[in-house]
Design a protein around this motif. Structure first.
Motif, PDB file in Angstrom:
ATOM      1  N   THR A 123      11.202  47.365  21.275  1.00 59.30           N
ATOM      2  CA  THR A 123      12.360  46.475  21.353  1.00 59.30           C
ATOM      3  C   THR A 123      12.010  45.056  20.945  1.00 59.30           C
ATOM      4  O   THR A 123      12.725  44.426  20.148  1.00 59.30           O
ATOM      5  CB  THR A 123      12.921  46.461  22.791  1.00 59.30           C
ATOM      6  OG1 THR A 123      13.315  47.776  23.148  1.00 59.30           O
ATOM      7  CG2 THR A 123      14.114  45.516  22.910  1.00 59.30           C
ATOM      8  N   GLU A 124      10.916  44.530  21.488  1.00 58.63           N
ATOM      9  CA  GLU A 124      10.549  43.140  21.209  1.00 58.63           C
ATOM     10  C   GLU A 124      10.335  42.910  19.727  1.00 58.63           C
ATOM     11  O   GLU A 124      10.854  41.940  19.153  1.00 58.63           O
ATOM     12  CB  GLU A 124       9.283  42.762  21.983  1.00 58.63           C
ATOM     13  CG  GLU A 124       8.856  41.328  21.731  1.00 58.63           C
ATOM     14  CD  GLU A 124       7.573  40.952  22.465  1.00 58.63           C
ATOM     15  OE1 GLU A 124       7.258  39.745  22.509  1.00 58.63           O
ATOM     16  OE2 GLU A 124       6.886  41.864  22.978  1.00 58.63           O
ATOM     17  N   ARG A 125       9.592  43.784  19.077  1.00 58.04           N
ATOM     18  CA  ARG A 125       9.289  43.592  17.663  1.00 58.04           C
ATOM     19  C   ARG A 125      10.508  43.829  16.772  1.00 58.04           C
ATOM     20  O   ARG A 125      10.679  43.166  15.748  1.00 58.04           O
ATOM     21  CB  ARG A 125       8.122  44.491  17.264  1.00 58.04           C
ATOM     22  CG  ARG A 125       6.781  43.955  17.783  1.00 58.04           C
ATOM     23  CD  ARG A 125       5.691  45.020  17.815  1.00 58.04           C
ATOM     24  NE  ARG A 125       4.423  44.446  18.245  1.00 58.04           N
ATOM     25  CZ  ARG A 125       4.122  44.174  19.521  1.00 58.04           C
ATOM     26  NH1 ARG A 125       5.004  44.402  20.482  1.00 58.04           N
ATOM     27  NH2 ARG A 125       2.942  43.673  19.838  1.00 58.04           N
ATOM     28  N   THR A 126      11.362  44.763  17.173  1.00 58.35           N
ATOM     29  CA  THR A 126      12.583  44.997  16.397  1.00 58.35           C
ATOM     30  C   THR A 126      13.489  43.775  16.428  1.00 58.35           C
ATOM     31  O   THR A 126      13.990  43.318  15.396  1.00 58.35           O
ATOM     32  CB  THR A 126      13.332  46.227  16.939  1.00 58.35           C
ATOM     33  OG1 THR A 126      12.499  47.384  16.807  1.00 58.35           O
ATOM     34  CG2 THR A 126      14.636  46.450  16.179  1.00 58.35           C
ATOM     35  N   VAL A 127      13.699  43.220  17.608  1.00 55.47           N
ATOM     36  CA  VAL A 127      14.554  42.039  17.745  1.00 55.47           C
ATOM     37  C   VAL A 127      13.913  40.845  17.046  1.00 55.47           C
ATOM     38  O   VAL A 127      14.597  40.072  16.359  1.00 55.47           O
ATOM     39  CB  VAL A 127      14.822  41.730  19.234  1.00 55.47           C
ATOM     40  CG1 VAL A 127      15.553  40.399  19.396  1.00 55.47           C
ATOM     41  CG2 VAL A 127      15.639  42.856  19.869  1.00 55.47           C
ATOM     42  N   LEU A 128      12.599  40.688  17.203  1.00 52.83           N
ATOM     43  CA  LEU A 128      11.891  39.591  16.537  1.00 52.83           C
ATOM     44  C   LEU A 128      12.008  39.717  15.016  1.00 52.83           C
ATOM     45  O   LEU A 128      12.217  38.721  14.309  1.00 52.83           O
ATOM     46  CB  LEU A 128      10.420  39.580  16.951  1.00 52.83           C
ATOM     47  CG  LEU A 128       9.529  38.523  16.281  1.00 52.83           C
ATOM     48  CD1 LEU A 128      10.036  37.111  16.576  1.00 52.83           C
ATOM     49  CD2 LEU A 128       8.069  38.677  16.733  1.00 52.83           C
ATOM     50  N   PHE A 129      11.890  40.928  14.506  1.00 57.14           N
ATOM     51  CA  PHE A 129      12.013  41.169  13.067  1.00 57.14           C
ATOM     52  C   PHE A 129      13.357  40.668  12.541  1.00 57.14           C
ATOM     53  O   PHE A 129      13.426  39.927  11.549  1.00 57.14           O
ATOM     54  CB  PHE A 129      11.848  42.670  12.785  1.00 57.14           C
ATOM     55  CG  PHE A 129      12.321  43.101  11.425  1.00 57.14           C
ATOM     56  CD1 PHE A 129      11.592  42.807  10.290  1.00 57.14           C
ATOM     57  CD2 PHE A 129      13.519  43.799  11.288  1.00 57.14           C
ATOM     58  CE1 PHE A 129      12.033  43.200   9.031  1.00 57.14           C
ATOM     59  CE2 PHE A 129      13.967  44.201  10.040  1.00 57.14           C
ATOM     60  CZ  PHE A 129      13.224  43.900   8.905  1.00 57.14           C
TER      61      PHE A 129
END
Length: 692
Positions: free
Chosen positions: A625-631
């Protein structure tokens, strides 16, 4: 004055109200994701994701959100329906978990789920909203449970923060998209009390105080961490029945696909398959817990009746989420209630925190209630103008003139506040939200009064001194126990004065003097605390406040770097981070430093850090979740280089330059609002989502 505005039902509203914790940065929300989902008819339905993308960039973005490693526009046509079915393992994702300060020596972790699990929750709410309400009304003890769908929103203009230019902002605090309001308090309407302190002030509470001699306050130990997801089926069908079905003892029995099973699976899939513990923060988790606790309430009531202990006669019991309040006269009866409560909770792998048990005897008044009354009296007395009215002849006419005098000294105010804390026995953390809310209200009243009084040579000086004193007092009480809630309250107080000092009612010298005081206080707090791995959100709010002060109050690059845990390596003239920055630290830091040249080295270091974090977990990018949203936030960030964005796109399997261009140009905001940020409106929107 409150305005009642009717809402049209849209199932996507759950994305706004029920999936994110309250404790997130002011720059972050789901409003822009909600807009994207609505615009592209992006939904989860009957186990399949469907969408009607309005452009090729949206089509590619949706595939990335769904974990497609090689997104393609093959077969895409504007406005036509596309679909994709994901397996159970593909729907099992890693939530973003971050820390906030809970107590001085205790961490609290909050979480939210992956966007594709959020869409699954939208479908679940749409299909089962009435069942959710039904199962939240099985017991008689709950003080807060969903009772109906939210059909309208109340907009309170009196509670709005002032603006330096009211005429330029006629639309108020709530933005409208397709006649839907994007800052809603809740998907559901809740009975009976939105805040526990309203219960303490209620007729119901005072009647119990008259009727009973004692009140016990208890809570469930680590309630959300302890909840076993399968126990929702136990609560609805009975533990023995479910175990018999699962073991095959009941032939032909099956709970697959029923309401509790779907809710169970949803909370597991958003929490990487975990059955022990549920995400802390989202409203959906509170409803899940509420259903289980409702059935426990029902069992406690019935079992006590079998022991000839009757509700509303021998005792009254109230539960606010995971806190219990037991009124009673006979101590022996209370002990039986306590034993039964412990036993019923134990059946669901939950336990009372007996170390936090508090017993109050008549007159039943808590230390918090005592402190609130005294603090209210103190602030009402000290933070106000003394007004005198007189009649004067002007232009041969008699007119009424207001003369005002205000004198606020910080030291006596702080001393008297500390005396109240000491004498009442209350903890700072339990009273700061209330105190700062009063300070905000009094501050707005002071500014409004100043605009009405007759101006003299001393009125401006006395007002500025009062403002300075209130700010010093506010920072003092805040610094004792900084939390996200209290930081929001502090930011609201500061904004009242920031917006006023930018108007023609104030001089530039007065503005700079107060701004310098705010800057120095925030500088001290951020320098002192730094960006710890688990407690970052509180101080990130203060960075947002600093950005509101303007270019003359920019913090040096080295200080921001130090706050983020970065040290400069002189040999290569770049910063190196000593710990991993999380999603919120990265986005708020970029929001603050923007495209300013003075922060070029730090911005470059953040870009490199983003790449390292993404590449280190390349195998789980689509699940995280964190990396998807950050992306997606990186794609829309105007302060990051196109080289970085293209590199990240290749990690997600987007190789063609034309496809990359489509995604980079697609949106100006996904989750973080990078530009056109209105500090006052965002604070007001935050208020409408106030946590209980």
């Amino acid at each position: 004055m409150k305005r009642k505005i009717k809402l049209n039902y849209t199932k996507e509203r759950a994305l706004i109200s029920d999936v994110l914790p309250y404790e997130i940065p002011l720059t972050f929300s789901n409003r822009h994701f909600y807009e994207f989902v609505s615009r592209n008819d992006f939904e989860y339905k009957n186990g399949v994701f469907e969408w009607r993308a309005k452009c090729r960039g949206s089509h590619l973005a949706i595939q990335i959100l769904l974990g497609v490693h090689q997104p393609t526009i093959e077969g895409y046509t504007d406005g036509e329906t596309s679909s994709l079915k994901l397996s159970k393992s593909e729907m099992t994702t890693i939530p973003f978990t971050y820390g906030i300060t809970h107590k001085e020596d205790e961490l609290r972790t909050l979480s939210f789920s992956h966007p594709r699990n959020q869409l699954k929750l939208v479908d679940f709410y749409n299909n089962h909203k009435n069942l959710m309400i039904y199962h939240c009304h099985k017991g008689r003890f709950s003080l807060r449970s969903p009772s109906s769908l939210a059909r309208c929103v109340f907009m309170d203009n009196q509670a709005r923060l002032p603006s330096g230019d009211e005429e330029a902002q006629p639309s108020g605090i709530i933005e409208e998209v397709d006649k839907e309001y994007r800052s809603l308090k809740s998907f559901f309407v809740y009975k009976k009390y939105s805040n526990i302190f309203k219960f303490f002030e209620s007729k119901e509470y005072h009647q119990c105080e008259k009727k009973y001699n004692n009140m016990a306050r208890l809570d469930i130990s680590k309630c959300f961490d302890s909840i076993y997801t399968h126990s929702i089926a136990w609560s609805i069908f009975g533990k023995r029945t479910v175990k018999d079905v699962m073991s095959g003892a009941i032939e032909g029995g099956d709970i697959k696909g029923c309401f509790p099973d779907e809710f169970d699976e949803l909370l597991q899939s958003e929490n990487y398959g975990e059955t022990n513990g549920i995400l802390i923060g989202p409203e959906s988790s509170r409803i899940f817990a509420e259903i289980i606790l409702q059935y426990i309430d029902k069992e406690v009531l019935e079992e006590l009746k079998l022991q000839n202990i009757f509700h509303e006669s021998d005792y009254e019991l109230f539960r606010y989420v995971d806190d219990y309040f037991v009124f009673y006269n006979d101590h022996a009866v209370y002990k039986k209630i306590l034993i039964q409560l412990q036993g019923s909770l134990k059946q669901y792998k939950l336990n009372l925190n007996t170390e936090k048990e508090k017993i109050y005897q008549k007159p039943i008044i808590t230390e918090i209630t005592i402190a609130k009354k005294q603090i209210s009296a103190l602030l009402n007395d000290k933070l106000k103008y003394k007004i005198e009215e007189s009649e004067e002849i002007r232009n041969e006419e008699s007119v009424k003139v207001k003369h005002g005098n205000i004198f606020v000294r910080p030291s006596p105010l702080i001393t008297e506040f500390k005396e109240i804390i000491k004498s009442s026995g209350v903890e700072y953390k339990d009273i700061l939200n209330y105190s700062l809310a009063i300070v905000e209200s009094k501050s707005k009243k002071i500014i409004d009064t100043y605009k009405e009084i007759e101006k003299t040579s001393s009125t401006s000086r006395s007002l500025v001194y009062a403002i300075s004193s209130i700010i010093e007092f506010s920072f003092f009480i805040y610094s004792v126990s900084p939390r996200v809630n209290t930081t929001v309250k502090l930011a609201r107080v500061l904004y009242v004065f920031i917006s006023f000092l930018r108007t023609k009612e104030s001089t530039r010298d007065d503005m700079n003097g107060v701004f310098k005081q705010i800057f120095e206080n925030i500088y001290f707090i951020t320098n002192k605390s730094g960006s710890k791995k688990y407690t970052q959100v509180e101080t990130l709010y203060l960075l947002t406040v600093l950005s509101e002060l303007g270019k003359d109050y920019r913090v040096e690059e080295e200080v921001i770097a130090s706050f983020l845990g970065a040290k400069k390596k002189e040999s290569v003239n770049t910063y190196q981070f000593t710990n991993d920055l999380n999603l919120f630290s990265i986005t708020v830091a970029l929001f603050y430093i923007r495209g300013k040249k003075r922060y070029n080295d730090l911005r470059d270091a953040i870009e490199q850090h983003i790449i390292e974090r993404m590449e280190s977990t390349a195998s789980i990018l689509s699940k995280d979740t964190e990396r998807t949203v950050l992306f997606f936030d990186c794609l829309s960030c105007p302060y990051l280089s196109d080289d970085l964005k293209r590199h990240l796109l290749t990690l997600y399997g987007v190789e063609a330059l034309s496809d990359q261009d489509s995604l980079i140009k697609l949106r100006g905001a996904w989750f973080t609002k990078w530009t056109d940020f209105d500090f006052g409106k965002e604070l007001d929107a935050k208020r409408s989502l106030e946590v209980y």
